[in-house]
Design a protein around this motif. Structure first.
Motif, mmCIF file in Angstrom:
data_model
loop_
_atom_site.group_PDB
_atom_site.id
_atom_site.type_symbol
_atom_site.label_atom_id
_atom_site.label_comp_id
_atom_site.label_asym_id
_atom_site.label_seq_id
_atom_site.Cartn_x
_atom_site.Cartn_y
_atom_site.Cartn_z
ATOM 1 N N ILE A 88 -33.688 23.373 -18.999
ATOM 2 C CA ILE A 88 -33.355 23.472 -20.422
ATOM 3 C C ILE A 88 -32.922 22.090 -20.891
ATOM 4 C CG2 ILE A 88 -31.782 24.494 -22.113
ATOM 5 C CD1 ILE A 88 -31.556 26.902 -20.229
ATOM 6 N N GLU A 89 -33.537 21.604 -21.950
ATOM 7 C CA GLU A 89 -33.159 20.306 -22.511
ATOM 8 C C GLU A 89 -32.068 20.450 -23.561
ATOM 9 O OE1 GLU A 89 -36.778 18.531 -23.895
ATOM 10 O OE2 GLU A 89 -37.511 18.174 -21.870
ATOM 11 N N SER A 90 -32.204 21.465 -24.443
ATOM 12 C CA SER A 90 -31.220 21.667 -25.509
ATOM 13 C C SER A 90 -31.488 23.009 -26.181
ATOM 14 C CB SER A 90 -31.288 20.532 -26.534
ATOM 15 O OG SER A 90 -32.564 20.513 -27.157
ATOM 16 N N PHE A 91 -30.664 23.307 -27.186
ATOM 17 C CA PHE A 91 -30.818 24.519 -27.982
ATOM 18 C C PHE A 91 -30.907 24.138 -29.455
ATOM 19 C CE2 PHE A 91 -28.378 25.786 -24.250
ATOM 20 C CZ PHE A 91 -29.056 26.907 -23.814
ATOM 21 N N GLU A 92 -31.530 25.028 -30.242
ATOM 22 C CA GLU A 92 -31.575 24.822 -31.684
ATOM 23 C C GLU A 92 -31.646 26.157 -32.404
ATOM 24 O OE1 GLU A 92 -35.084 22.453 -32.401
ATOM 25 O OE2 GLU A 92 -36.411 24.182 -32.340
ATOM 26 N N PHE A 93 -31.143 26.147 -33.662
ATOM 27 C CA PHE A 93 -31.375 27.262 -34.573
ATOM 28 C C PHE A 93 -32.719 26.978 -35.208
ATOM 29 C CE2 PHE A 93 -26.660 26.806 -34.767
ATOM 30 C CZ PHE A 93 -26.319 28.037 -34.238
ATOM 31 N N SER A 94 -33.623 27.945 -35.212
ATOM 32 C CA SER A 94 -34.968 27.689 -35.724
ATOM 33 C C SER A 94 -35.547 28.948 -36.340
ATOM 34 C CB SER A 94 -35.871 27.212 -34.585
ATOM 35 O OG SER A 94 -37.181 26.973 -35.051
ATOM 36 N N ASN A 95 -36.554 28.746 -37.181
ATOM 37 C CA ASN A 95 -37.376 29.852 -37.679
ATOM 38 C C ASN A 95 -38.854 29.463 -37.590
ATOM 39 O OD1 ASN A 95 -37.773 28.082 -39.789
ATOM 40 N ND2 ASN A 95 -36.794 29.361 -41.332
ATOM 41 N N GLU A 117 -26.223 26.656 -44.282
ATOM 42 C CA GLU A 117 -26.878 25.429 -43.821
ATOM 43 C C GLU A 117 -27.918 25.686 -42.744
ATOM 44 O OE1 GLU A 117 -23.447 23.329 -42.514
ATOM 45 O OE2 GLU A 117 -22.852 22.723 -44.525
ATOM 46 N N LEU A 118 -28.018 26.910 -42.277
ATOM 47 C CA LEU A 118 -28.968 27.249 -41.218
ATOM 48 C C LEU A 118 -30.270 27.753 -41.826
ATOM 49 C CD1 LEU A 118 -26.540 28.988 -38.716
ATOM 50 C CD2 LEU A 118 -27.435 26.657 -38.634
ATOM 51 N N PHE A 122 -33.119 32.744 -38.968
ATOM 52 C CA PHE A 122 -33.105 31.891 -37.776
ATOM 53 C C PHE A 122 -32.859 32.693 -36.504
ATOM 54 C CE2 PHE A 122 -28.640 32.213 -38.833
ATOM 55 C CZ PHE A 122 -28.006 32.270 -37.603
ATOM 56 N N TYR A 123 -33.201 32.078 -35.397
ATOM 57 C CA TYR A 123 -32.897 32.571 -34.058
ATOM 58 C C TYR A 123 -32.492 31.366 -33.225
ATOM 59 C CZ TYR A 123 -37.829 31.287 -34.024
ATOM 60 O OH TYR A 123 -39.011 30.634 -34.220
ATOM 61 N N VAL A 124 -31.961 31.599 -32.046
ATOM 62 C CA VAL A 124 -31.609 30.506 -31.135
ATOM 63 C C VAL A 124 -32.800 30.289 -30.214
ATOM 64 C CG1 VAL A 124 -30.100 29.759 -29.271
ATOM 65 C CG2 VAL A 124 -29.148 30.951 -31.236
ATOM 66 N N LYS A 125 -33.195 29.039 -30.073
ATOM 67 C CA LYS A 125 -34.356 28.696 -29.251
ATOM 68 C C LYS A 125 -33.940 27.691 -28.186
ATOM 69 C CE LYS A 125 -38.608 26.228 -30.282
ATOM 70 N NZ LYS A 125 -39.559 25.980 -31.364
ATOM 71 N N ALA A 126 -34.303 27.969 -26.936
ATOM 72 C CA ALA A 126 -34.063 27.024 -25.845
ATOM 73 C C ALA A 126 -35.256 26.083 -25.763
ATOM 74 C CB ALA A 126 -33.885 27.763 -24.526
ATOM 75 N N ILE A 144 -20.280 30.071 -35.942
ATOM 76 C CA ILE A 144 -21.051 30.318 -37.166
ATOM 77 C C ILE A 144 -20.086 30.950 -38.157
ATOM 78 C CG2 ILE A 144 -22.925 31.595 -38.250
ATOM 79 C CD1 ILE A 144 -24.429 31.510 -35.631
ATOM 80 N N ASN A 145 -19.957 30.332 -39.346
ATOM 81 C CA ASN A 145 -19.084 30.899 -40.365
ATOM 82 C C ASN A 145 -19.840 31.043 -41.671
ATOM 83 O OD1 ASN A 145 -19.003 28.382 -41.703
ATOM 84 N ND2 ASN A 145 -17.242 27.724 -40.516
ATOM 85 N N ASP A 146 -19.191 31.673 -42.617
ATOM 86 C CA ASP A 146 -19.779 31.903 -43.933
ATOM 87 C C ASP A 146 -18.828 31.324 -44.962
ATOM 88 O OD1 ASP A 146 -21.145 32.764 -46.132
ATOM 89 O OD2 ASP A 146 -20.970 34.899 -45.692
ATOM 90 N N SER A 147 -19.217 30.230 -45.615
ATOM 91 C CA SER A 147 -18.319 29.533 -46.544
ATOM 92 C C SER A 147 -17.913 30.407 -47.715
ATOM 93 C CB SER A 147 -18.970 28.247 -47.059
ATOM 94 O OG SER A 147 -20.087 28.563 -47.877
ATOM 95 N N GLU A 148 -18.749 31.371 -48.093
ATOM 96 C CA GLU A 148 -18.407 32.236 -49.217
ATOM 97 C C GLU A 148 -17.211 33.121 -48.901
ATOM 98 O OE1 GLU A 148 -22.973 32.523 -50.828
ATOM 99 O OE2 GLU A 148 -21.950 34.318 -50.159
ATOM 100 N N ALA A 149 -16.921 33.323 -47.631
ATOM 101 C CA ALA A 149 -15.776 34.141 -47.246
ATOM 102 C C ALA A 149 -14.473 33.359 -47.340
ATOM 103 C CB ALA A 149 -15.958 34.653 -45.826
ATOM 104 N N CYS A 150 -14.561 32.056 -47.575
ATOM 105 C CA CYS A 150 -13.367 31.212 -47.595
ATOM 106 C C CYS A 150 -13.082 30.792 -49.035
ATOM 107 C CB CYS A 150 -13.596 29.999 -46.694
ATOM 108 S SG CYS A 150 -12.148 28.972 -46.517
#
Length: 172
Positions: free
Chosen positions: A38-45, A62-63, A67-71, A144-150
């Motif tokens: 595994i080199e890294s991970f990313e959020f991707s679609n 910002e995501l 999206f899903y997590v991709k190795a 992972i957060n949601d800015s609208e909740a703050c």
């Protein structure tokens, strides 16, 4: 009385079996030495992506959408086992992904775990369904957060920054 021939044609079955087994063991031993990683991970679609850094904080807005997590992997890999732990609720989700791209949730399904602090342990195997040699293990933790909740519920705040978030009372 019949005369026997002194020369008989050889039985090729044992030789062919030996040749087949030699080829098979040689081929499998070569495949096992070429283990992936595994080199890294990313959020991707598959159209957009955001690199995941250890202890990174990401806002849902910002995501990439859906999206899903991709190795991101390199070398010969048969499967990736994802063990995803929500560190806030202690829920654990575990899957095997046998098809490239190796994603969580599997099959390029969108992320459905919501917000929180997550730890992903990804283990790479040389064959499908976690069989064969274990090639690599990588661990990443992120929020992972949601800015609208703050949002502040009382008072007025003026700032020169593009956004301000307060979890308590603000006095200026």
């Amino acid at each position: 009385m019949k005369k026997q021939l002194r020369f008989r044609s050889p039985n090729l079955r044992p030789y062919l079996l030996f040749l087949f087994l030699s080829f098979l063991t040689t081929h499998l031993s070569i495949a096992q030495t070429d283990c992936g990683s595994i080199e890294s991970f990313e959020f991707s679609n598959d159209h957009e992506s955001v690199a995941i850094t250890n202890n990174g904080i990401y806002n849902l807005s910002e995501l990439p959408e859906s999206f899903y997590v991709k190795a991101l992997t390199h070398g010969h890999i048969g499967s990736v086992r994802y063990k995803v732990t929500n560190l806030v609720t202690n829920q654990v989700f575990e899957i095997f992904e046998n098809i490239v791209p190796y994603t969580f949730p599997s099959g390029n399904t969108p992320w459905n775990l919501g917000t929180g602090v997550f730890r992903i342990k990804a283990t790479v195997f040389i064959y499908n369904n976690g069989n064969g040699q274990q090639c690599d293990v990588d661990l990443v933790t992120f929020t992972i957060n949601d800015s609208e909740a703050c949002l502040a519920e009382a008072g007025t705040l003026t700032a020169t920054a593009t956004s301000v978030c307060s979890t308590g009372e603000v006095t200026i």
